[in-house]
Structures are given as C-alpha cells and as structure tokens.
Design a protein around this motif. Structure first.
Motif, PDB file in Angstrom:
ATOM      1  N   SER A  17      52.680 -16.167   2.395  1.00  0.00           N
ATOM      2  CA  SER A  17      52.100 -16.312   1.066  1.00  0.00           C
ATOM      3  C   SER A  17      52.924 -15.537   0.052  1.00  0.00           C
ATOM      4  O   SER A  17      53.606 -14.573   0.392  1.00  0.00           O
ATOM      5  CB  SER A  17      50.668 -15.767   1.044  1.00  0.00           C
ATOM      6  OG  SER A  17      49.828 -16.553   1.846  1.00  0.00           O
ATOM      7  N   CYS A 124      41.696 -25.127   2.695  1.00  0.00           N
ATOM      8  CA  CYS A 124      42.439 -24.164   1.855  1.00  0.00           C
ATOM      9  C   CYS A 124      43.793 -23.844   2.469  1.00  0.00           C
ATOM     10  O   CYS A 124      44.815 -23.795   1.764  1.00  0.00           O
ATOM     11  CB  CYS A 124      41.621 -22.884   1.680  1.00  0.00           C
ATOM     12  SG  CYS A 124      40.160 -23.076   0.640  1.00  0.00           S
ATOM     13  N   TRP A 140      46.307 -16.971  -1.828  1.00  0.00           N
ATOM     14  CA  TRP A 140      44.869 -17.234  -1.783  1.00  0.00           C
ATOM     15  C   TRP A 140      44.162 -15.915  -2.020  1.00  0.00           C
ATOM     16  O   TRP A 140      44.253 -15.003  -1.216  1.00  0.00           O
ATOM     17  CB  TRP A 140      44.546 -17.809  -0.421  1.00  0.00           C
ATOM     18  CG  TRP A 140      43.126 -18.107  -0.078  1.00  0.00           C
ATOM     19  CD1 TRP A 140      41.999 -17.853  -0.788  1.00  0.00           C
ATOM     20  CD2 TRP A 140      42.688 -18.739   1.129  1.00  0.00           C
ATOM     21  NE1 TRP A 140      40.891 -18.284  -0.117  1.00  0.00           N
ATOM     22  CE2 TRP A 140      41.289 -18.840   1.067  1.00  0.00           C
ATOM     23  CE3 TRP A 140      43.351 -19.220   2.263  1.00  0.00           C
ATOM     24  CZ2 TRP A 140      40.529 -19.406   2.090  1.00  0.00           C
ATOM     25  CZ3 TRP A 140      42.595 -19.778   3.269  1.00  0.00           C
ATOM     26  CH2 TRP A 140      41.210 -19.877   3.184  1.00  0.00           C
ATOM     27  N   GLY A 164      38.008 -19.476  -2.743  1.00  0.00           N
ATOM     28  CA  GLY A 164      39.159 -18.718  -3.170  1.00  0.00           C
ATOM     29  C   GLY A 164      39.840 -19.326  -4.376  1.00  0.00           C
ATOM     30  O   GLY A 164      39.586 -20.466  -4.762  1.00  0.00           O
ATOM     31  N   MET A 166      43.434 -20.308  -5.533  1.00  0.00           N
ATOM     32  CA  MET A 166      44.711 -20.647  -4.921  1.00  0.00           C
ATOM     33  C   MET A 166      45.771 -20.703  -6.027  1.00  0.00           C
ATOM     34  O   MET A 166      45.778 -21.636  -6.839  1.00  0.00           O
ATOM     35  CB  MET A 166      44.613 -21.993  -4.198  1.00  0.00           C
ATOM     36  CG  MET A 166      43.336 -22.192  -3.384  1.00  0.00           C
ATOM     37  SD  MET A 166      43.086 -21.005  -2.074  1.00  0.00           S
ATOM     38  CE  MET A 166      44.199 -21.641  -0.866  1.00  0.00           C
TER      39      MET A 166
END
Length: 192
Positions: A17, A124, A140, A164, A166
C-alpha cells in the motif's frame, strides 16, 4: 520492487500500500476508477448479494468532504484544537482519488452478516489490487470517521457501515516495506 506488475503472482507477492498522504497526481481517470470498482466486484460473495457499495468522491467534492469531516469531528469534540482540525483537513484532501467503501449488508438474507462483512473486506482488497495492477498505489484508511454515524449518513444509512476510505494515486516517494507476520505463528498445519 513493490507492486511488480510483471505477473499476477509477482504483483501479489510484492503488493504494498501507499501512504495516502504520499500519493500524488496523476491519479486514475474516471474510467479507470470505474474499472477498478468493477474488478473489486469480482469478489467471492455467498448468495450473490454484493453486500458492499463504493462511493467515488470527485476531486471537486473534496472541500465538501472536508467540511463534513470537520463538522462531524467538532460535534463530537467541541474542544478540538487547531492541529486536530488541520489533520482532518489534510485527510480529506490527500491522494488524487478517493473511494468510500461501505459494508451494505442484506439483512433480509439468510447469509450470515459475518460472511457479508468478509465479502466487503475482500471487495476492498480487490479494489486495491486493481489500483496496483493499473500502475497506481492505494491506501485503505479508517480512522474515527469510518465509525462516525454523521459521516456514514453522508454516504449511506444504517445498517451500512464505512469499511474504509480508499485513497489512490501515484507514490510521491519510494514505498517502504513494513513488518510482515511471522509465518510460523500465523500458518499452522492442523494436527487432529
């Protein structure tokens, strides 16, 4: 190398991420965001319920999103200090693209709520995989805003919950590895 798109397996093995505050332009186009959401919907889903929703917050809507967050925060914490409020303002404007993911359970279904929530989490994750496969990075986040009814009500209604925020964009600095779980602790072989 992170988010190596040379093969599907290499992408999964190197997925990382991006910190939303470090995600910059260019971000995905409207068509790319739609494609990411379509890919996210290709998620295991017992009962074919699609118990999730994605709400895209357009760039020109970010100021209104910031106002929503600030109003909700002040309503719960009237004594909020300047640095807290500045942090919320920054949160609302980070990364070029924002998708609010909601758990949208079908309460009329026999499928357990837990399974529906797991499917939302999987959707997600697929959204992030799609973003990374398209050459972007995603992050996230939840924070207090995901658990605030006033914020949730701007995007949906109970029994929905925000799964969440994003954030998607291009890393403005190199991605860094983070500690990963110890497989000797998290993976075992069943011994009846």
């Amino acid at each position: 190398m992170f988010n190596d798109t040379s093969t599907p397996l290499s992408l999964l093995a190197t997925r990382r991420s991006g910190k939303p505050r470090d995600l910059a332009a260019p971000g995905p186009s409207a068509a790319q965001l739609t494609e990411m959401c379509a890919i996210a919907c290709r998620t295991p889903d017992h009962g074919k319920l699609a118990p999730w929703r994605f709400v895209i917050v357009e760039p020109e809507q970010r100021a209104a999103f910031a106002t929503l967050l600030l109003d909700a925060y002040r309503a719960d914490r009237p004594e909020a200090k300047r640095l807290e409020l500045e942090s919320i303002e920054q949160f609302a404007h980070q990364a070029p693209a924002l998708v609010v993911a909601l758990s949208s359970p079908r309460t009329d279904s026999q499928i357990p709520l837990w399974e529906q929530e797991l499917a939302t989490g999987a959707a997600c994750m697929n959204l992030l995989h799609a973003a990374h496969a398209m050459g972007f990075a995603g992050g996230w986040l939840t924070t207090w805003a995901a658990f605030n009814d006033r914020v949730r009500d701007a995007f949906g209604a109970a029994p929905e919950r925000i799964a969440g925020f994003m954030f998607i964009g291009t890393p403005s600095r190199p991605l860094e590895e983070r500690p990963r779980p110890d497989l000797t602790v998290t993976v075992q072989t069943w011994k009846p």
